[in-house]
Write an enzyme that holds these catalytic residues in place. Structure first.
Site, PDB file in Angstrom:
ATOM      1  CE  LYS A   1      -4.358  -1.836   1.068  1.00 41.79           C
ATOM      2  NZ  LYS A   1      -5.696  -1.706   1.602  1.00 41.79           N
TER       3      LYS A   1
ATOM      4  CE  LYS B   1      -6.321  -8.211  -1.643  1.00 45.58           C
ATOM      5  NZ  LYS B   1      -6.308  -7.969  -0.212  1.00 45.58           N
TER       6      LYS B   1
ATOM      7  CE  LYS C   1     -13.211  -3.934   0.092  1.00 43.47           C
ATOM      8  NZ  LYS C   1     -12.229  -3.582   1.124  1.00 43.47           N
TER       9      LYS C   1
HETATM   10  P1  ATP Z   1      -8.322  -3.200  -0.413  1.00 45.53           P
HETATM   11  O1  ATP Z   1      -8.315  -3.518  -1.863  1.00 45.53           O
HETATM   12  O2  ATP Z   1      -8.950  -1.887  -0.084  1.00 45.53           O
HETATM   13  O3  ATP Z   1      -7.021  -3.428   0.264  1.00 45.53           O
HETATM   14  P2  ATP Z   1      -9.503  -5.732   0.026  1.00 45.53           P
HETATM   15  O4  ATP Z   1     -10.255  -5.960  -1.228  1.00 45.53           O
HETATM   16  O5  ATP Z   1      -8.245  -6.478   0.268  1.00 45.53           O
HETATM   17  O6  ATP Z   1      -9.286  -4.203   0.262  1.00 45.53           O
HETATM   18  P3  ATP Z   1     -10.514  -5.969   2.733  1.00 45.53           P
HETATM   19  O7  ATP Z   1     -11.635  -5.177   3.237  1.00 45.53           O
HETATM   20  O8  ATP Z   1      -9.189  -5.534   3.172  1.00 45.53           O
HETATM   21  O9  ATP Z   1     -10.554  -6.029   1.143  1.00 45.53           O
HETATM   22  O10 ATP Z   1     -10.722  -7.501   3.027  1.00 45.53           O
HETATM   23  C1  ATP Z   1     -11.919  -8.068   3.477  1.00 45.53           C
HETATM   24  C2  ATP Z   1     -11.786  -9.582   3.474  1.00 45.53           C
HETATM   25  O11 ATP Z   1     -11.795 -10.063   2.128  1.00 45.53           O
HETATM   26  C3  ATP Z   1     -10.522 -10.119   4.108  1.00 45.53           C
HETATM   27  O12 ATP Z   1     -10.827 -11.263   4.872  1.00 45.53           O
HETATM   28  C4  ATP Z   1      -9.659 -10.498   2.936  1.00 45.53           C
HETATM   29  O13 ATP Z   1      -8.763 -11.537   3.252  1.00 45.53           O
HETATM   30  C5  ATP Z   1     -10.698 -10.930   1.928  1.00 45.53           C
HETATM   31  N1  ATP Z   1     -10.218 -10.740   0.565  1.00 45.53           N
HETATM   32  C6  ATP Z   1      -9.970  -9.565  -0.041  1.00 45.53           C
HETATM   33  N2  ATP Z   1      -9.579  -9.739  -1.305  1.00 45.53           N
HETATM   34  C7  ATP Z   1      -9.554 -11.079  -1.512  1.00 45.53           C
HETATM   35  C8  ATP Z   1      -9.221 -11.909  -2.633  1.00 45.53           C
HETATM   36  N3  ATP Z   1      -8.831 -11.386  -3.772  1.00 45.53           N
HETATM   37  N4  ATP Z   1      -9.331 -13.240  -2.492  1.00 45.53           N
HETATM   38  C9  ATP Z   1      -9.743 -13.779  -1.322  1.00 45.53           C
HETATM   39  N5  ATP Z   1     -10.072 -13.061  -0.232  1.00 45.53           N
HETATM   40  C10 ATP Z   1      -9.981 -11.729  -0.314  1.00 45.53           C
END
Ligand code: ATP
Ligand code: LTN
Length: 332
Positions: A115, A197, A200
């Site tokens: 980040k 990954k 969002k």
């Molecule tokens: P950001 O993109 O803002 O960092 P994020 O998409 O990683 O956010 P979070 O709110 O940080 O989302 O994560 C919420 C949950 O979703 C966590 O348990 C995280 O492990 C899971 N998660 C997020 N992205 C993935 C992915 N691509 N595959 C599997 N699990 C995910």
């Protein structure tokens, strides 16, 4: 333990539109714990501001994330659903745990490094201490189990280390939590760049399938998904794009890799991508319908937030008081 049940805690940031990564890696699994455990599912808005947010959007997404929790099957009567900033104990314990978290430990966190790179103009202290606030979220409720995607494993290890360290210094205070990382849907990768990954906060909308995407968009995005120059639907090293699509298909249909390979034997990637898109859209359709109903009812969502915050605050307060006493704070 809480009322004779073990405790589950997890959180999702309202930092963007939720993706099928969030759904398969986290939210979809949350409801499997509702009967057996005392479950706390939190919308972690304090974490979200470690990256700059547009205030109106943060507010809207906080409602939306809560609505998605419910739409994905979490009954507010059976789960404590709440917003992090409504329970001040999170910020309070977060500060205290900052003082038990080492600079070196935080410097090693891969999410911080990622980040920092993505937000080079805003590498703020909150982004750095994000994991100790996350530890506070978990430890406040004497949590036994934390269902998260595999990307959060390192943060969870740190939360365990912090709990152990505090317990060692001040006698048993916190339950040391275990992670629960689901088998399928562990880590959903970007459709455009299958080694990264699916996130969002990705700027490329075609790389990401959102839970609320309509069927046409879902089918279009899967159709464009990056694969390889081959044509065989097979799970194998080096086939990152196909592997990712297989993971997604597995998670949505419950089929095994072998079944999928058999199903698409002699058929090309085109057919396969279409099937993945259909399975995804079909599973999400009822979630979307329920979401649309809920999001129109702000008053109901606020009543869920209010009750959730009250019940969470009650549990959190008990741990916080214990910590304050142990640290030597004067309590009145
Ligand atoms: P950001 O993109 O803002 O960092 P994020 O998409 O990683 O956010 P979070 O709110 O940080 O989302 O994560 C919420 C949950 O979703 C966590 O348990 C995280 O492990 C899971 N998660 C997020 N992205 C993935 C992915 N691509 N595959 C599997 N699990 C995910
Ligand atoms: N950091 C998590 C979100 C999160 C969380 C938590 C998850 C904040 N606090 C407590 C589990 C338990 C993420 O998914 N990025």
């Amino acid at each position: 333990m809480l009322n004779g049940k073990k405790v589950v805690f997890s959180g999702v940031q309202p930092s963007g539109n939720l993706t099928i990564g969030n759904y398969l890696g986290a939210i979809k699994n949350f409801s499997t714990f509702s009967e057996e455990y005392h479950c706390f599912y939190c919308v972690v808005d304090l974490h979200a501001i470690t990256v700059r947010q547009v205030p109106a959007e943060l507010r809207r997404r906080t409602y939306e994330t809560l609505a998605l929790y419910i739409a994905a099957g979490l009954d507010p009567q059976k789960n404590t659903l709440f917003v992090q900033s409504h329970v001040p104990a999170h910020a309070e314990l977060g500060w205290m745990l900052d003082c038990f978290t080492m600079f070196g430990e935080l410097s090693r966190m891969t999410q911080f490094k990622d980040k920092s790179q993505k937000n080079a103009d805003n590498i703020n202290a909150g982004l750095f201490t994000y994991p100790s606030l996350m530890a506070a979220d978990i430890l406040l409720y004497q949590t036994d189990l934390v269902p998260v995607g595999i990307d959060q494993k390192q943060h969870l290890e740190l939360a365990r280390d912090i709990a152990g360290r505090f317990n060692g210094l001040y006698s048993d205070t916190f339950t040391v939590p275990e992670g629960y990382i689901p088998q399928t849907g562990m880590k959903i990768m970007s459709l455009a760049e299958p080694t990264a990954k699916m996130s969002k906060s990705d700027k490329n909308q075609n790389a990401v399938v959102y839970i609320l995407d309509n069927k046409d968009d879902i089918l279009r995005k899967f159709k464009r998904a990056v694969t390889d120059s081959g044509s065989e639907v097979r799970y194998a090293e080096g086939k990152d794009g196909v592997n990712n699509l297989m993971t997604i298909y597995r998670a949505f249909t419950g089929k095994s890799n072998e079944e999928i390979e058999r199903e698409f034997e002699g058929r090309g990637y085109g057919d396969f991508k279409m099937a993945v898109g259909e399975a995804c859209a079909d599973t999400l359709a009822p979630v979307q319908a329920e979401f649309n109903r809920l999001i129109a009812d702000k008053a109901y969502l606020e009543s869920v937030m209010r009750e959730g915050a009250q019940s969470a605050a009650y549990c959190a307060r008990k741990t916080l008081s214990k910590v304050q006493r142990k640290l030597g704070f004067v309590t009145l």
